[in-house]
Design an enzyme around this catalytic site. Sequence first.
Site, mmCIF file in Angstrom:
data_model
loop_
_atom_site.group_PDB
_atom_site.id
_atom_site.type_symbol
_atom_site.label_atom_id
_atom_site.label_comp_id
_atom_site.label_asym_id
_atom_site.label_seq_id
_atom_site.Cartn_x
_atom_site.Cartn_y
_atom_site.Cartn_z
ATOM 1 N N THR A 136 0.817 -1.217 0.000
ATOM 2 C CA THR A 136 0.000 0.000 0.000
ATOM 3 C C THR A 136 0.846 1.262 0.000
ATOM 4 O O THR A 136 1.984 1.255 0.480
ATOM 5 C CB THR A 136 -0.897 -0.019 1.261
ATOM 6 O OG1 THR A 136 -1.537 1.231 1.403
ATOM 7 C CG2 THR A 136 -0.090 -0.262 2.531
ATOM 8 N N ASP A 137 0.254 2.361 -0.460
ATOM 9 C CA ASP A 137 0.954 3.654 -0.382
ATOM 10 C C ASP A 137 0.959 4.200 1.047
ATOM 11 O O ASP A 137 1.678 5.159 1.344
ATOM 12 C CB ASP A 137 0.334 4.679 -1.355
ATOM 13 C CG ASP A 137 -1.136 4.981 -1.082
ATOM 14 O OD1 ASP A 137 -1.736 4.350 -0.185
ATOM 15 O OD2 ASP A 137 -1.683 5.858 -1.768
ATOM 16 N N GLU A 138 0.149 3.586 1.935
ATOM 17 C CA GLU A 138 0.085 4.104 3.314
ATOM 18 C C GLU A 138 1.406 3.932 4.050
ATOM 19 O O GLU A 138 1.620 4.558 5.087
ATOM 20 C CB GLU A 138 -1.034 3.408 4.102
ATOM 21 C CG GLU A 138 -2.395 3.704 3.533
ATOM 22 C CD GLU A 138 -3.547 3.432 4.485
ATOM 23 O OE1 GLU A 138 -3.315 3.254 5.688
ATOM 24 O OE2 GLU A 138 -4.690 3.411 4.007
ATOM 25 N N TYR A 163 -2.136 -0.728 10.920
ATOM 26 C CA TYR A 163 -2.231 -1.385 9.600
ATOM 27 C C TYR A 163 -1.021 -1.041 8.731
ATOM 28 O O TYR A 163 -0.338 -1.927 8.222
ATOM 29 C CB TYR A 163 -3.527 -0.974 8.891
ATOM 30 C CG TYR A 163 -3.500 -1.254 7.391
ATOM 31 C CD1 TYR A 163 -3.535 -2.557 6.896
ATOM 32 C CD2 TYR A 163 -3.406 -0.199 6.464
ATOM 33 C CE1 TYR A 163 -3.482 -2.802 5.530
ATOM 34 C CE2 TYR A 163 -3.353 -0.444 5.098
ATOM 35 C CZ TYR A 163 -3.388 -1.748 4.636
ATOM 36 O OH TYR A 163 -3.322 -1.994 3.280
ATOM 37 N N LYS A 167 2.063 -3.373 7.251
ATOM 38 C CA LYS A 167 2.380 -3.522 5.812
ATOM 39 C C LYS A 167 3.824 -3.082 5.554
ATOM 40 O O LYS A 167 4.536 -3.705 4.758
ATOM 41 C CB LYS A 167 1.411 -2.706 4.946
ATOM 42 C CG LYS A 167 -0.022 -3.200 4.928
ATOM 43 C CD LYS A 167 -0.208 -4.602 4.371
ATOM 44 C CE LYS A 167 -0.017 -4.688 2.875
ATOM 45 N NZ LYS A 167 -0.403 -6.030 2.340
HETATM 46 P P1 NAD Z 1 -9.726 -7.483 1.783
HETATM 47 O O1 NAD Z 1 -9.776 -7.244 3.247
HETATM 48 O O2 NAD Z 1 -10.924 -7.200 0.957
HETATM 49 O O3 NAD Z 1 -9.334 -9.012 1.498
HETATM 50 C C1 NAD Z 1 -8.348 -9.675 2.231
HETATM 51 C C2 NAD Z 1 -8.484 -11.172 1.943
HETATM 52 O O4 NAD Z 1 -7.427 -11.845 2.670
HETATM 53 C C3 NAD Z 1 -9.806 -11.769 2.427
HETATM 54 O O5 NAD Z 1 -10.330 -12.638 1.438
HETATM 55 C C4 NAD Z 1 -9.418 -12.532 3.692
HETATM 56 O O6 NAD Z 1 -10.250 -13.666 3.935
HETATM 57 C C5 NAD Z 1 -7.994 -12.957 3.359
HETATM 58 N N1 NAD Z 1 -7.196 -13.208 4.571
HETATM 59 C C6 NAD Z 1 -7.072 -12.404 5.652
HETATM 60 N N2 NAD Z 1 -6.283 -12.986 6.569
HETATM 61 C C7 NAD Z 1 -5.869 -14.173 6.028
HETATM 62 C C8 NAD Z 1 -5.014 -15.209 6.487
HETATM 63 N N3 NAD Z 1 -4.447 -15.156 7.698
HETATM 64 N N4 NAD Z 1 -4.807 -16.272 5.676
HETATM 65 C C9 NAD Z 1 -5.402 -16.345 4.449
HETATM 66 N N5 NAD Z 1 -6.228 -15.386 3.981
HETATM 67 C C10 NAD Z 1 -6.452 -14.317 4.766
HETATM 68 O O7 NAD Z 1 -8.467 -6.678 1.272
HETATM 69 P P2 NAD Z 1 -8.221 -5.912 -0.106
HETATM 70 O O8 NAD Z 1 -8.739 -4.549 0.010
HETATM 71 O O9 NAD Z 1 -8.644 -6.788 -1.208
HETATM 72 O O10 NAD Z 1 -6.622 -5.820 -0.077
HETATM 73 C C11 NAD Z 1 -5.823 -6.879 -0.600
HETATM 74 C C12 NAD Z 1 -4.359 -6.505 -0.454
HETATM 75 O O11 NAD Z 1 -4.097 -5.281 -1.129
HETATM 76 C C13 NAD Z 1 -3.919 -6.276 0.990
HETATM 77 O O12 NAD Z 1 -2.627 -6.792 1.134
HETATM 78 C C14 NAD Z 1 -3.924 -4.757 1.141
HETATM 79 O O13 NAD Z 1 -2.970 -4.356 2.105
HETATM 80 C C15 NAD Z 1 -3.509 -4.342 -0.245
HETATM 81 N N6 NAD Z 1 -3.977 -3.017 -0.689
HETATM 82 C C16 NAD Z 1 -5.304 -2.689 -0.611
HETATM 83 C C17 NAD Z 1 -5.736 -1.462 -1.105
HETATM 84 C C18 NAD Z 1 -7.188 -1.056 -1.062
HETATM 85 O O14 NAD Z 1 -7.511 0.072 -1.407
HETATM 86 N N7 NAD Z 1 -8.119 -1.928 -0.711
HETATM 87 C C19 NAD Z 1 -4.803 -0.565 -1.646
HETATM 88 C C20 NAD Z 1 -3.448 -0.921 -1.684
HETATM 89 C C21 NAD Z 1 -3.058 -2.164 -1.210
HETATM 90 O O1 DAU Z 2 -4.199 3.872 0.367
HETATM 91 C C1 DAU Z 2 -4.382 2.498 0.283
HETATM 92 C C2 DAU Z 2 -5.253 2.011 1.426
HETATM 93 O O2 DAU Z 2 -6.579 2.461 1.149
HETATM 94 C C3 DAU Z 2 -5.229 0.506 1.594
HETATM 95 O O3 DAU Z 2 -3.933 0.097 1.931
HETATM 96 C C4 DAU Z 2 -6.223 0.058 2.677
HETATM 97 O O4 DAU Z 2 -6.249 -1.360 2.743
HETATM 98 C C5 DAU Z 2 -7.591 0.576 2.284
HETATM 99 O O5 DAU Z 2 -8.523 0.243 3.299
HETATM 100 C C6 DAU Z 2 -7.565 2.084 2.085
HETATM 101 O O6 DAU Z 2 -7.323 2.767 3.354
HETATM 102 P P1 DAU Z 2 -8.108 4.105 3.767
HETATM 103 O O7 DAU Z 2 -8.055 4.223 5.228
HETATM 104 O O8 DAU Z 2 -7.648 5.256 2.961
HETATM 105 O O9 DAU Z 2 -9.591 3.704 3.246
HETATM 106 P P2 DAU Z 2 -11.044 3.876 3.914
HETATM 107 O O10 DAU Z 2 -12.030 3.510 2.858
HETATM 108 O O11 DAU Z 2 -11.152 3.212 5.238
HETATM 109 O O12 DAU Z 2 -11.133 5.451 4.152
HETATM 110 C C7 DAU Z 2 -10.986 6.371 3.073
HETATM 111 C C8 DAU Z 2 -11.067 7.766 3.655
HETATM 112 O O13 DAU Z 2 -12.413 8.015 4.114
HETATM 113 C C9 DAU Z 2 -10.181 7.992 4.870
HETATM 114 O O14 DAU Z 2 -9.672 9.318 4.842
HETATM 115 C C10 DAU Z 2 -11.130 7.834 6.060
HETATM 116 C C11 DAU Z 2 -12.463 8.316 5.508
HETATM 117 N N1 DAU Z 2 -13.670 7.670 6.062
HETATM 118 C C12 DAU Z 2 -13.748 6.308 6.058
HETATM 119 C C13 DAU Z 2 -14.859 5.645 6.561
HETATM 120 C C14 DAU Z 2 -14.914 4.142 6.575
HETATM 121 C C15 DAU Z 2 -14.750 8.437 6.522
HETATM 122 O O15 DAU Z 2 -14.693 9.687 6.496
HETATM 123 N N2 DAU Z 2 -15.856 7.785 6.997
HETATM 124 C C16 DAU Z 2 -15.948 6.424 7.061
HETATM 125 O O16 DAU Z 2 -16.991 5.894 7.551
#
Ligand code: NAD
Ligand code: DAU
Length: 361
Positions: A136-138, A163, A167
């Site tokens: 992630t970019d976080e 989180y 990562k």
């Molecule tokens: P998600 O939470 O939707 O999915 C995670 C999946 O991993 C689920 O299917 C869960 O069952 C599985 N999982 C969790 N713990 C596990 C374990 N111990 N063993 C096996 N499986 C397990 O997550 P996502 O949003 O699809 O993110 C996927 C990846 O991408 C993560 O590594 C996250 O850090 C990264 N990422 C997400 C975003 C985003 O915006 N969602 C952005 C950048 C990077």
């Molecule tokens: O940047 C990549 C990341 O983006 C991934 O690594 C994470 O897995 C993914 O969950 C996401 O993280 P964020 O914290 O940015 O996403 P989230 O959707 O939780 O929140 C987006 C923005 O909205 C953040 O500034 C918090 C705000 N927010 C979120 C929720 C759930 C609200 O204002 N209200 C809410 O109820």
Amino acid sequence: MRTYLVTGGAGFIGSNYIHYMFRKYDNEIRIINVDKLTYAGNLENLKDLEGRDNYTFVKADICDKEAIRKIFAENDIDRVVHFAAESHVDRSIKNPEVFVQTNVLGTLVMLNAAKEAWELPDGTFKEGKKFLHVSTDEVYGSLPDDGKSYFYETTPYDPHSPYSASKASSDFIVKSYIDTYKFPANITNTSNNYGPYQFPEKLIPLIINNALAGKDLPVYGDGKNIRDWLYVDDHAKGIDMVQEMGQLGQKYNIGGHNERRNIQIIHTILDTLLEILPDDDPRKKNVSYDLIKYVEDRKGHDRRYAIAPDKIKAEIDWEPETCFEEGIKKTIKWYLDNQDWMKNVTSGDYQKYYKDMYQDK
Ligand code: NAD
Ligand code: DAU
């Protein structure tokens, strides 16, 4: 035929990636999806793949060394694409432990199993084997709200939430395997994804779901935090391109130039719902700007994320293809057409989660 081991393939990005890969390669590849099926994993996301000869699901925890070693022992794995993680920042603030367990130790288990299966007696690795760690970019922390500073691959790590710290730790473990063993891996650091199958704890599906039900739309802090939004199919394509065309051992940022303030996202969702819902749809009367509710800020809330995708563009010619206006419309339509999916994932534990997370806000 190349064999992929995808971890976390039942989650949001993993399931979209698997769909993308079968659309692109069809029967030229085989995919084994290993997922623990936590609250975030849902086999319904992959229902249409059941019965495919070149797709297998294995329910296992990536922290379970023996289960993971067994998959490598029984299959000649060519590619690992490692998505499995605990992914929600708010949950990590309430309960950090499982984040370290899965994201850090689970990644170590994956690396060790791949290393054991792929390493030759002279310490080099079998030709053509590749591991991609999805991150992630976080990990880079927070940017000033100046519209001109960006995350580059060289930006120092400065994670703030449990989180992002987990990562960042996992990225460093992967890097250490690259540096120490010349392990054939890449790391990708991606911005906020949106699209179908995203669990409604994350901003976009949560706002869509609440707006349709006439529930409060919780905005953390002043609502002006900025995220850099990427349509999930563009991410899937980027992962595949990095794995096939990137330089082994390198990290790549994926995202770019789709910055929006949270409050803008919420306005766009409301406007789009009002535009596309037919007048006789009873949910339309629920959708209103009056639902917006400013609530207590997220602890340690990062102000701005923004990726400079210069390296991935220059080296492998990837760039985002879906503009936000098109992507958000497709996404909202998907949720409108898949209300049963939403009902299923928000039954049971979700109600308790929502109460715990938002009752004091
Ligand atoms: P998600 O939470 O939707 O999915 C995670 C999946 O991993 C689920 O299917 C869960 O069952 C599985 N999982 C969790 N713990 C596990 C374990 N111990 N063993 C096996 N499986 C397990 O997550 P996502 O949003 O699809 O993110 C996927 C990846 O991408 C993560 O590594 C996250 O850090 C990264 N990422 C997400 C975003 C985003 O915006 N969602 C952005 C950048 C990077
Ligand atoms: O940047 C990549 C990341 O983006 C991934 O690594 C994470 O897995 C993914 O969950 C996401 O993280 P964020 O914290 O940015 O996403 P989230 O959707 O939780 O929140 C987006 C923005 O909205 C953040 O500034 C918090 C705000 N927010 C979120 C929720 C759930 C609200 O204002 N209200 C809410 O109820």
